[in-house]
Design an enzyme around this catalytic site. Sequence first.
Site, PDB file in Angstrom:
ATOM      1  N   LYS A 229       0.825  -1.216   0.000  1.00 25.00           N
ATOM      2  CA  LYS A 229       0.000   0.000   0.000  1.00 25.00           C
ATOM      3  C   LYS A 229       0.856   1.261   0.000  1.00 25.00           C
ATOM      4  O   LYS A 229       2.053   1.226   0.287  1.00 25.00           O
ATOM      5  CB  LYS A 229      -1.008  -0.054   1.143  1.00 25.00           C
ATOM      6  CG  LYS A 229      -2.148  -1.016   0.765  1.00 25.00           C
ATOM      7  CD  LYS A 229      -3.340  -0.962   1.660  1.00 25.00           C
ATOM      8  CE  LYS A 229      -4.424  -1.888   1.089  1.00 25.00           C
ATOM      9  NZ  LYS A 229      -5.427  -2.260   2.067  1.00 25.00           N
ATOM     10  N   ARG A 264      -3.393 -10.241   4.447  1.00 22.83           N
ATOM     11  CA  ARG A 264      -3.862 -10.257   3.044  1.00 22.83           C
ATOM     12  C   ARG A 264      -2.751  -9.656   2.186  1.00 22.83           C
ATOM     13  O   ARG A 264      -2.445  -8.469   2.338  1.00 22.83           O
ATOM     14  CB  ARG A 264      -5.151  -9.428   2.963  1.00 22.83           C
ATOM     15  CG  ARG A 264      -5.769  -9.366   1.573  1.00 22.83           C
ATOM     16  CD  ARG A 264      -6.989  -8.446   1.589  1.00 22.83           C
ATOM     17  NE  ARG A 264      -7.646  -8.397   0.291  1.00 22.83           N
ATOM     18  CZ  ARG A 264      -7.268  -7.600  -0.692  1.00 22.83           C
ATOM     19  NH1 ARG A 264      -6.247  -6.784  -0.546  1.00 22.83           N
ATOM     20  NH2 ARG A 264      -7.923  -7.612  -1.837  1.00 22.83           N
TER      21      ARG A 264
HETATM   22  N1  HH2 Z   1      -7.517  -3.840   0.713  1.00 18.42           N
HETATM   23  C1  HH2 Z   1      -7.869  -3.824  -0.590  1.00 18.42           C
HETATM   24  C2  HH2 Z   1      -8.983  -4.558  -1.027  1.00 18.42           C
HETATM   25  N2  HH2 Z   1      -9.683  -5.325  -0.162  1.00 18.42           N
HETATM   26  N3  HH2 Z   1     -10.019  -6.158   2.020  1.00 18.42           N
HETATM   27  C3  HH2 Z   1      -9.681  -6.176   3.309  1.00 18.42           C
HETATM   28  N4  HH2 Z   1     -10.372  -6.921   4.174  1.00 18.42           N
HETATM   29  N5  HH2 Z   1      -8.623  -5.449   3.790  1.00 18.42           N
HETATM   30  C4  HH2 Z   1      -7.866  -4.663   2.983  1.00 18.42           C
HETATM   31  O1  HH2 Z   1      -6.925  -3.994   3.470  1.00 18.42           O
HETATM   32  C5  HH2 Z   1      -8.211  -4.605   1.593  1.00 18.42           C
HETATM   33  C6  HH2 Z   1      -9.320  -5.374   1.133  1.00 18.42           C
HETATM   34  C7  HH2 Z   1      -7.107  -2.991  -1.551  1.00 18.42           C
HETATM   35  O2  HH2 Z   1      -6.047  -3.741  -2.093  1.00 18.42           O
HETATM   36  P1  HH2 Z   1      -6.119  -4.396  -3.538  1.00 18.42           P
HETATM   37  O3  HH2 Z   1      -7.216  -5.395  -3.609  1.00 18.42           O
HETATM   38  O4  HH2 Z   1      -4.791  -4.934  -3.932  1.00 18.42           O
HETATM   39  O5  HH2 Z   1      -6.378  -3.182  -4.498  1.00 18.42           O
HETATM   40  P2  HH2 Z   1      -7.645  -2.703  -5.313  1.00 18.42           P
HETATM   41  O6  HH2 Z   1      -8.713  -2.326  -4.334  1.00 18.42           O
HETATM   42  O7  HH2 Z   1      -7.137  -1.517  -6.112  1.00 18.42           O
HETATM   43  O8  HH2 Z   1      -8.090  -3.832  -6.194  1.00 18.42           O
END
Ligand code: HH2
Length: 285
Positions: A229, A264
């Site tokens: 992040k 995660r």
């Molecule tokens: N962060 C993201 C998405 N889902 N779910 C939980 N429970 N906790 C998190 O910190 C979290 C999440 C964002 O990361 P990512 O899926 O890699 O990115 P994007 O939302 O751009 O797809």
Amino acid sequence: MKKSNGKNVVEWPRGRLDFSAGCVVMGVLNVTPDSFSDGGQFFDTDKAIEHGIQMAADGAAIIDVGAESTRPSAEPVSVDEQIRRVIPVIEALCKRIKVLISIDTNRSEVAEAALEAGAAMINDITALSDERMGVLAAEQQVPVVLMHMQGTPATMQIEPKYKDVVTEVRQFLVKRTKRAEQFDIPKERIFIDPGIGFGKTLKHNILLLRNIDKFVAAGCRVLVGASRKSFIGKITNRENPADRIFGTAASVALCVAAGVSIVRVHDVAEMIDVAKVANAIISAG
Ligand code: HH2
């Protein structure tokens, strides 16, 4: 250093998670064209399936499949389109690997279709803001991740403000846990998540991670998603999310030490090693 609360194995009709070795790894599978760190890489169904299989081989306990980026300013994705993106991936993964599949969505229609396709867990970044999500998780007897966010993805990074970020986020999660229990979701199937990067400044993210043991002490197992992040990019001066792996490793090791149950992450093979070493050290004491 603290160990996680609760029993070491959580079981439910369609799955189980074993925490006896400590913290486990959830691999991120974004079937999206625009996610902040891997947007477009796994948008193609076959590539997404291949990546899921690889993360399982690398040792992920859970694969979190999502169809909508939540990065600031991302375009919302309709229910139909989310279903179109994730269902073939979930069906194929359920046939080919034993690892649990979690559905990353805040829409109960998407969660329902995903559970029907074989998913065994719901990751809701809006912590049951859609009441039907609570009903669904209770009826289907699946675990649910409740995450904190200030605002919405469109607005969340416009001057996030808290008087006391740790207390406020913790209180929110305790309230949402009570709400989930009112739906008849037992505590052992509730995971709380402070929502790193969701309506938080660099300082807020650091304070939440510094005090993550206070969330562990709140009574439910804790999930943390700090992987790649932007706060890690700010600290390490790394613009490209793919260059934030060592920074992610630092957060994973400290989360394990504080008793977090699930991390995660995008880089499963690397973070499995980090978690294994951190788990071994804390379980020795
Ligand atoms: N962060 C993201 C998405 N889902 N779910 C939980 N429970 N906790 C998190 O910190 C979290 C999440 C964002 O990361 P990512 O899926 O890699 O990115 P994007 O939302 O751009 O797809």
